[in-house]
Scaffold this motif. Structure first.
Motif, PDB file in Angstrom:
ATOM      1  N   LYS A   2     -11.382 -14.868  -9.179  1.00 59.08           N
ATOM      2  CA  LYS A   2      -9.941 -15.063  -9.051  1.00 59.08           C
ATOM      3  C   LYS A   2      -9.277 -15.327 -10.391  1.00 59.08           C
ATOM      4  CE  LYS A   2      -9.098 -16.912  -4.467  1.00 59.08           C
ATOM      5  NZ  LYS A   2      -8.654 -18.101  -3.759  1.00 59.08           N
ATOM      6  N   SER A   3      -9.965 -16.057 -11.235  1.00 63.55           N
ATOM      7  CA  SER A   3      -9.361 -16.459 -12.501  1.00 63.55           C
ATOM      8  C   SER A   3      -9.526 -15.402 -13.596  1.00 63.55           C
ATOM      9  CB  SER A   3      -9.964 -17.779 -12.966  1.00 63.55           C
ATOM     10  OG  SER A   3     -11.357 -17.605 -13.160  1.00 63.55           O
ATOM     11  N   THR A   4     -10.229 -14.326 -13.316  1.00 62.82           N
ATOM     12  CA  THR A   4     -10.422 -13.275 -14.311  1.00 62.82           C
ATOM     13  C   THR A   4      -9.252 -12.305 -14.256  1.00 62.82           C
ATOM     14  OG1 THR A   4     -12.784 -13.484 -13.946  1.00 62.82           O
ATOM     15  CG2 THR A   4     -12.059 -11.570 -15.182  1.00 62.82           C
ATOM     16  N   SER A   5      -8.502 -12.232 -15.345  1.00 58.10           N
ATOM     17  CA  SER A   5      -7.279 -11.430 -15.340  1.00 58.10           C
ATOM     18  C   SER A   5      -7.532  -9.938 -15.557  1.00 58.10           C
ATOM     19  CB  SER A   5      -6.321 -11.944 -16.409  1.00 58.10           C
ATOM     20  OG  SER A   5      -6.926 -11.807 -17.685  1.00 58.10           O
ATOM     21  N   ASN A   6      -8.714  -9.564 -15.986  1.00 54.26           N
ATOM     22  CA  ASN A   6      -8.954  -8.151 -16.272  1.00 54.26           C
ATOM     23  C   ASN A   6      -9.732  -7.435 -15.165  1.00 54.26           C
ATOM     24  OD1 ASN A   6     -11.399  -9.373 -16.714  1.00 54.26           O
ATOM     25  ND2 ASN A   6     -11.860  -8.252 -18.601  1.00 54.26           N
ATOM     26  N   LYS A   7      -9.811  -8.025 -13.993  1.00 46.84           N
ATOM     27  CA  LYS A   7     -10.492  -7.400 -12.868  1.00 46.84           C
ATOM     28  C   LYS A   7      -9.526  -7.261 -11.695  1.00 46.84           C
ATOM     29  CE  LYS A   7     -15.035  -8.943 -14.135  1.00 46.84           C
ATOM     30  NZ  LYS A   7     -16.170  -9.761 -13.813  1.00 46.84           N
ATOM     31  N   TYR A   8      -9.655  -6.150 -11.009  1.00 43.30           N
ATOM     32  CA  TYR A   8      -8.790  -5.878  -9.870  1.00 43.30           C
ATOM     33  C   TYR A   8      -9.620  -5.452  -8.676  1.00 43.30           C
ATOM     34  CZ  TYR A   8      -5.093  -5.778 -13.342  1.00 43.30           C
ATOM     35  OH  TYR A   8      -4.233  -6.110 -14.348  1.00 43.30           O
ATOM     36  N   LEU A   9      -9.147  -5.787  -7.522  1.00 47.11           N
ATOM     37  CA  LEU A   9      -9.753  -5.328  -6.285  1.00 47.11           C
ATOM     38  C   LEU A   9      -8.866  -4.218  -5.746  1.00 47.11           C
ATOM     39  CD1 LEU A   9     -11.715  -5.553  -3.858  1.00 47.11           C
ATOM     40  CD2 LEU A   9     -10.103  -7.197  -2.885  1.00 47.11           C
ATOM     41  N   ILE A  10      -9.434  -3.057  -5.535  1.00 47.94           N
ATOM     42  CA  ILE A  10      -8.673  -1.948  -4.980  1.00 47.94           C
ATOM     43  C   ILE A  10      -9.148  -1.742  -3.553  1.00 47.94           C
ATOM     44  CG2 ILE A  10      -8.155   0.507  -5.150  1.00 47.94           C
ATOM     45  CD1 ILE A  10      -8.574   0.241  -8.185  1.00 47.94           C
ATOM     46  N   LEU A  11      -8.243  -1.911  -2.636  1.00 45.98           N
ATOM     47  CA  LEU A  11      -8.533  -1.776  -1.218  1.00 45.98           C
ATOM     48  C   LEU A  11      -7.773  -0.562  -0.707  1.00 45.98           C
ATOM     49  CD1 LEU A  11      -9.585  -3.046   1.496  1.00 45.98           C
ATOM     50  CD2 LEU A  11      -7.412  -4.267   1.568  1.00 45.98           C
ATOM     51  N   THR A  12      -8.486   0.365  -0.124  1.00 44.82           N
ATOM     52  CA  THR A  12      -7.806   1.527   0.440  1.00 44.82           C
ATOM     53  C   THR A  12      -7.902   1.459   1.957  1.00 44.82           C
ATOM     54  OG1 THR A  12      -9.794   2.901   0.336  1.00 44.82           O
ATOM     55  CG2 THR A  12      -8.310   2.976  -1.563  1.00 44.82           C
ATOM     56  N   THR A  13      -6.788   1.638   2.596  1.00 45.48           N
ATOM     57  CA  THR A  13      -6.740   1.604   4.050  1.00 45.48           C
ATOM     58  C   THR A  13      -5.453   2.277   4.509  1.00 45.48           C
ATOM     59  OG1 THR A  13      -6.874   0.196   6.006  1.00 45.48           O
ATOM     60  CG2 THR A  13      -5.602  -0.659   4.150  1.00 45.48           C
ATOM     61  N   ARG A  14      -5.397   2.590   5.759  1.00 43.59           N
ATOM     62  CA  ARG A  14      -4.150   3.094   6.332  1.00 43.59           C
ATOM     63  C   ARG A  14      -3.204   1.910   6.495  1.00 43.59           C
ATOM     64  NH1 ARG A  14      -8.184   6.070   9.435  1.00 43.59           N
ATOM     65  NH2 ARG A  14      -8.094   8.221   8.766  1.00 43.59           N
ATOM     66  N   THR A  15      -1.934   2.154   6.281  1.00 42.66           N
ATOM     67  CA  THR A  15      -0.925   1.094   6.344  1.00 42.66           C
ATOM     68  C   THR A  15      -0.954   0.382   7.685  1.00 42.66           C
ATOM     69  OG1 THR A  15       0.449   2.343   4.810  1.00 42.66           O
ATOM     70  CG2 THR A  15       1.537   0.599   6.045  1.00 42.66           C
ATOM     71  N   VAL A  16      -1.101   1.142   8.751  1.00 40.97           N
ATOM     72  CA  VAL A  16      -1.086   0.544  10.078  1.00 40.97           C
ATOM     73  C   VAL A  16      -2.255  -0.419  10.254  1.00 40.97           C
ATOM     74  CG1 VAL A  16      -2.346   2.407  11.258  1.00 40.97           C
ATOM     75  CG2 VAL A  16      -0.700   1.038  12.527  1.00 40.97           C
ATOM     76  N   ILE A  17      -3.388  -0.108   9.669  1.00 37.84           N
ATOM     77  CA  ILE A  17      -4.562  -0.986   9.768  1.00 37.84           C
ATOM     78  C   ILE A  17      -4.333  -2.263   8.975  1.00 37.84           C
ATOM     79  CG2 ILE A  17      -7.008  -1.208   9.180  1.00 37.84           C
ATOM     80  CD1 ILE A  17      -7.241   1.837   9.800  1.00 37.84           C
ATOM     81  N   LEU A  18      -3.776  -2.132   7.773  1.00 33.94           N
ATOM     82  CA  LEU A  18      -3.472  -3.310   6.960  1.00 33.94           C
ATOM     83  C   LEU A  18      -2.463  -4.206   7.675  1.00 33.94           C
ATOM     84  CD1 LEU A  18      -3.677  -4.978   4.367  1.00 33.94           C
ATOM     85  CD2 LEU A  18      -1.902  -3.494   3.391  1.00 33.94           C
ATOM     86  N   ASN A  19      -1.415  -3.615   8.214  1.00 31.97           N
ATOM     87  CA  ASN A  19      -0.398  -4.408   8.926  1.00 31.97           C
ATOM     88  C   ASN A  19      -0.989  -5.121  10.136  1.00 31.97           C
ATOM     89  OD1 ASN A  19       1.529  -3.660   7.072  1.00 31.97           O
ATOM     90  ND2 ASN A  19       2.339  -2.008   8.325  1.00 31.97           N
ATOM     91  N   HIS A  20      -1.880  -4.460  10.841  1.00 27.14           N
ATOM     92  CA  HIS A  20      -2.534  -5.076  11.998  1.00 27.14           C
ATOM     93  C   HIS A  20      -3.377  -6.268  11.550  1.00 27.14           C
ATOM     94  CE1 HIS A  20      -4.439  -5.436  15.896  1.00 27.14           C
ATOM     95  NE2 HIS A  20      -5.627  -5.366  15.309  1.00 27.14           N
ATOM     96  N   ALA A  21      -4.108  -6.104  10.458  1.00 28.10           N
ATOM     97  CA  ALA A  21      -4.945  -7.198   9.937  1.00 28.10           C
ATOM     98  C   ALA A  21      -4.082  -8.377   9.494  1.00 28.10           C
ATOM     99  CB  ALA A  21      -5.788  -6.699   8.768  1.00 28.10           C
TER     100      ALA A  21
END
Length: 161
Positions: A2-21
């Motif tokens: 969390k504290s590392t500023s040079n790393k990113y998490l890329i999550l790919t999903t359909r919008t409807v699935i993300l909204n449901h979650a």
């Protein structure tokens, strides 16, 4: 991490699935997961990107060489990537090895065009199991309009008394 500023998490999903979650799970709804959301719409895809999606599905699903070559012949892949119903979900469906392994080349072309022209099998499970009864009613109602309907006609304005 969390504290590392040079790393990113890329999550790919359909919008409807993300909204449901986000709706269903408190931890997700309280997280910052939606703060930096980028949405790629199908209309943003170039023909080249659509072709890459098709190629990747064919390659990574180990589609039979005969079927693969058949799509290349006479540039049949253009019919796929230029089709008005093209979606990555349909591409995933029509390249599923378990569904297509027994097809001849002509059967495979027919299968592809049939699912592009009428993708009912692709959406059957989602329609029957993943949306509510009222959502199904709305979709069925929308399909009764021959020329479509505007969103404005569907939304009942709130009256303030």
């Amino acid at each position: 991490m969390k504290s590392t500023s040079n790393k990113y998490l890329i999550l790919t999903t359909r919008t409807v699935i993300l909204n449901h979650a986000i709706e269903k799970y408190e931890k997700i709804s309280h997280s910052k997961i939606g703060n930096r959301q980028f949405e790629i719409k199908l209309t943003d895809y170039t023909q080249y990107e659509k072709a890459l999606i098709l190629y990747n599905h064919l390659f990574f699903n180990n589609v039979n060489h005969t079927l693969f070559n058949n799509l290349i012949e006479k540039r049949f892949y253009w019919k796929i990537i230029q089709h008005t119903n093209y979606t990555p979900r349909i591409i995933e469906f029509i390249t599923d090895k378990s569904k297509i392994d027994c097809f001849s080349t002509s059967q495979y072309r027919e299968y592809i065009l049939s699912n592009l022209n009428n993708p009912k099998e692709i959406w059957r499970h989602s329609f029957n199991n993943q949306i509510s009864y009222l959502d199904r009613c709305l979709l069925l109602t929308l399909f009764t309009f021959q020329r479509g309907v505007s969103e404005k006609c569907l939304i009942k304005p709130l009256s303030i008394d």
